[in-house]
Design a protein around this motif. Structure first.
Motif, PDB file in Angstrom:
ATOM      1  N   ARG A  13       0.827  -1.209   0.000  1.00 40.81           N
ATOM      2  CA  ARG A  13       0.000   0.000   0.000  1.00 40.81           C
ATOM      3  C   ARG A  13       0.862   1.260   0.000  1.00 40.81           C
ATOM      4  O   ARG A  13       0.418   2.309  -0.445  1.00 40.81           O
ATOM      5  N   GLY A  14       2.064   1.162   0.536  1.00 45.71           N
ATOM      6  CA  GLY A  14       2.935   2.327   0.664  1.00 45.71           C
ATOM      7  C   GLY A  14       3.571   2.763  -0.631  1.00 45.71           C
ATOM      8  O   GLY A  14       4.103   3.854  -0.726  1.00 45.71           O
ATOM      9  N   GLY A  15       3.574   1.909  -1.624  1.00 41.91           N
ATOM     10  CA  GLY A  15       4.130   2.291  -2.911  1.00 41.91           C
ATOM     11  C   GLY A  15       5.500   1.709  -3.167  1.00 41.91           C
ATOM     12  O   GLY A  15       6.005   0.879  -2.408  1.00 41.91           O
ATOM     13  N   PRO A  16       6.115   2.158  -4.247  1.00 40.86           N
ATOM     14  CA  PRO A  16       7.387   1.560  -4.679  1.00 40.86           C
ATOM     15  C   PRO A  16       8.557   1.827  -3.729  1.00 40.86           C
ATOM     16  O   PRO A  16       9.478   1.029  -3.671  1.00 40.86           O
ATOM     17  N   VAL A  17       8.531   2.918  -2.981  1.00 45.26           N
ATOM     18  CA  VAL A  17       9.652   3.199  -2.077  1.00 45.26           C
ATOM     19  C   VAL A  17       9.719   2.139  -0.976  1.00 45.26           C
ATOM     20  O   VAL A  17      10.799   1.655  -0.630  1.00 45.26           O
ATOM     21  N   ALA A  18       8.568   1.748  -0.429  1.00 45.44           N
ATOM     22  CA  ALA A  18       8.541   0.736   0.620  1.00 45.44           C
ATOM     23  C   ALA A  18       8.996  -0.614   0.084  1.00 45.44           C
ATOM     24  O   ALA A  18       9.767  -1.321   0.741  1.00 45.44           O
ATOM     25  N   VAL A  19       8.530  -0.971  -1.099  1.00 46.43           N
ATOM     26  CA  VAL A  19       8.937  -2.249  -1.698  1.00 46.43           C
ATOM     27  C   VAL A  19      10.428  -2.227  -2.017  1.00 46.43           C
ATOM     28  O   VAL A  19      11.147  -3.200  -1.765  1.00 46.43           O
ATOM     29  N   LEU A  20      10.922  -1.111  -2.552  1.00 47.18           N
ATOM     30  CA  LEU A  20      12.346  -1.002  -2.875  1.00 47.18           C
ATOM     31  C   LEU A  20      13.205  -1.098  -1.619  1.00 47.18           C
ATOM     32  O   LEU A  20      14.245  -1.768  -1.616  1.00 47.18           O
ATOM     33  N   SER A  21      12.773  -0.477  -0.529  1.00 46.28           N
ATOM     34  CA  SER A  21      13.549  -0.556   0.712  1.00 46.28           C
ATOM     35  C   SER A  21      13.544  -1.983   1.273  1.00 46.28           C
ATOM     36  O   SER A  21      14.550  -2.443   1.814  1.00 46.28           O
ATOM     37  N   ALA A  22      12.426  -2.696   1.127  1.00 45.02           N
ATOM     38  CA  ALA A  22      12.369  -4.085   1.591  1.00 45.02           C
ATOM     39  C   ALA A  22      13.305  -4.964   0.778  1.00 45.02           C
ATOM     40  O   ALA A  22      14.042  -5.790   1.335  1.00 45.02           O
ATOM     41  N   VAL A  23      13.298  -4.805  -0.528  1.00 45.01           N
ATOM     42  CA  VAL A  23      14.176  -5.599  -1.395  1.00 45.01           C
ATOM     43  C   VAL A  23      15.639  -5.271  -1.099  1.00 45.01           C
ATOM     44  O   VAL A  23      16.495  -6.162  -1.041  1.00 45.01           O
ATOM     45  N   THR A  24      15.934  -3.997  -0.873  1.00 37.48           N
ATOM     46  CA  THR A  24      17.302  -3.596  -0.543  1.00 37.48           C
ATOM     47  C   THR A  24      17.750  -4.206   0.782  1.00 37.48           C
ATOM     48  O   THR A  24      18.883  -4.678   0.899  1.00 37.48           O
ATOM     49  N   ALA A  25      16.862  -4.205   1.770  1.00 35.49           N
ATOM     50  CA  ALA A  25      17.207  -4.792   3.068  1.00 35.49           C
ATOM     51  C   ALA A  25      17.513  -6.284   2.937  1.00 35.49           C
ATOM     52  O   ALA A  25      18.470  -6.789   3.533  1.00 35.49           O
ATOM     53  N   VAL A  26      16.713  -6.993   2.150  1.00 36.63           N
ATOM     54  CA  VAL A  26      16.959  -8.423   1.941  1.00 36.63           C
ATOM     55  C   VAL A  26      18.282  -8.638   1.221  1.00 36.63           C
ATOM     56  O   VAL A  26      19.072  -9.525   1.585  1.00 36.63           O
ATOM     57  N   ALA A  27      18.580  -7.820   0.225  1.00 32.11           N
ATOM     58  CA  ALA A  27      19.835  -7.956  -0.519  1.00 32.11           C
ATOM     59  C   ALA A  27      21.035  -7.671   0.380  1.00 32.11           C
ATOM     60  O   ALA A  27      22.052  -8.384   0.328  1.00 32.11           O
ATOM     61  N   VAL A  28      20.943  -6.651   1.227  1.00 33.03           N
ATOM     62  CA  VAL A  28      22.043  -6.324   2.142  1.00 33.03           C
ATOM     63  C   VAL A  28      22.254  -7.464   3.140  1.00 33.03           C
ATOM     64  O   VAL A  28      23.397  -7.864   3.405  1.00 33.03           O
ATOM     65  N   CYS A  29      21.165  -8.009   3.672  1.00 25.15           N
ATOM     66  CA  CYS A  29      21.290  -9.144   4.606  1.00 25.15           C
ATOM     67  C   CYS A  29      21.940 -10.344   3.930  1.00 25.15           C
ATOM     68  O   CYS A  29      22.807 -10.991   4.519  1.00 25.15           O
ATOM     69  N   ALA A  30      21.535 -10.632   2.704  1.00 21.05           N
ATOM     70  CA  ALA A  30      22.136 -11.753   1.977  1.00 21.05           C
ATOM     71  C   ALA A  30      23.626 -11.512   1.756  1.00 21.05           C
ATOM     72  O   ALA A  30      24.449 -12.427   1.898  1.00 21.05           O
ATOM     73  N   GLY A  31      24.009 -10.284   1.420  1.00 21.19           N
ATOM     74  CA  GLY A  31      25.419  -9.958   1.222  1.00 21.19           C
ATOM     75  C   GLY A  31      26.227 -10.089   2.495  1.00 21.19           C
ATOM     76  O   GLY A  31      27.349 -10.605   2.482  1.00 21.19           O
ATOM     77  N   VAL A  32      25.675  -9.634   3.611  1.00 15.25           N
ATOM     78  CA  VAL A  32      26.382  -9.729   4.889  1.00 15.25           C
ATOM     79  C   VAL A  32      26.555 -11.191   5.293  1.00 15.25           C
ATOM     80  O   VAL A  32      27.630 -11.602   5.745  1.00 15.25           O
ATOM     81  N   ILE A  33      25.505 -11.988   5.130  1.00 15.09           N
ATOM     82  CA  ILE A  33      25.605 -13.415   5.460  1.00 15.09           C
ATOM     83  C   ILE A  33      26.645 -14.097   4.586  1.00 15.09           C
ATOM     84  O   ILE A  33      27.455 -14.897   5.057  1.00 15.09           O
ATOM     85  N   SER A  34      26.663 -13.754   3.306  1.00 17.44           N
ATOM     86  CA  SER A  34      27.661 -14.331   2.403  1.00 17.44           C
ATOM     87  C   SER A  34      29.073 -13.934   2.817  1.00 17.44           C
ATOM     88  O   SER A  34      29.987 -14.761   2.816  1.00 17.44           O
ATOM     89  N   ALA A  35      29.252 -12.678   3.193  1.00 13.52           N
ATOM     90  CA  ALA A  35      30.582 -12.220   3.622  1.00 13.52           C
ATOM     91  C   ALA A  35      31.023 -12.917   4.910  1.00 13.52           C
ATOM     92  O   ALA A  35      32.192 -13.282   5.051  1.00 13.52           O
ATOM     93  N   ILE A  36      30.093 -13.106   5.818  1.00  9.33           N
ATOM     94  CA  ILE A  36      30.433 -13.800   7.071  1.00  9.33           C
ATOM     95  C   ILE A  36      30.835 -15.242   6.785  1.00  9.33           C
ATOM     96  O   ILE A  36      31.807 -15.750   7.335  1.00  9.33           O
TER      97      ILE A  36
END
Length: 138
Positions: free
Chosen positions: A89-112
């Motif tokens: 409901r919040g629009g593309p900014v909310a969806v983009l921030s959610a996708v970015t958060a998931v991508a950052v978490c995946a990158g951090v887990i991969s680096a660890i």
């Protein structure tokens, strides 16, 4: 004394909801901000504190583990559903921030995972029984 584990969980939950409401008011929003997360952190902190002081009976610890195991998946599922509906409901900014958060978490887990040291010489695998058919094949 499993009931004490339930009481500890309930106390942490009520305190977390209260602190989440206070945080929401401090941020100027009329909602609970992170109350359930705060409650889980309080539960973890209380459990570790009591274990270090050796005042946590084993049955109480089992009660905390039981309710913690049930509580976390249910609350995460509920929160994820609410966040997803709000994000759509919040629009593309909310969806983009959610996708970015998931991508950052995946990158951090991969680096660890990549930064962990690997054992040079792994321990030999124990032989459970001698198989005469395998001995003939060698």
């Amino acid at each position: 004394m499993i009931i004490y584990g339930t009481a500890l969980l309930a106390t942490c939950h009520l305190l977390g909801i209260f602190l989440g409401d206070l945080l929401g008011q401090a941020l100027g929003v009329k909602t609970n901000v992170g109350g359930v997360g705060i409650a889980m952190l309080l539960l973890i902190a209380a459990r570790l504190f009591m274990q270090r002081r050796e005042i946590l009976p084993k049955l109480t610890e089992l009660g905390v583990e039981y309710w913690g195991a049930l509580y976390i998946p249910v609350v995460v599922a509920m929160a994820a559903q609410q966040d997803m509906v709000a994000a759509l409901r919040g629009g593309p900014v909310a969806v983009l921030s959610a996708v970015t958060a998931v991508a950052v978490c995946a990158g951090v887990i991969s680096a660890i995972n990549r930064s962990e040291r690997r054992e040079e010489d792994p321990a030999p695998v124990p032989v459970l029984h001698d198989n005469p058919l395998l001995a003939e094949a060698e």
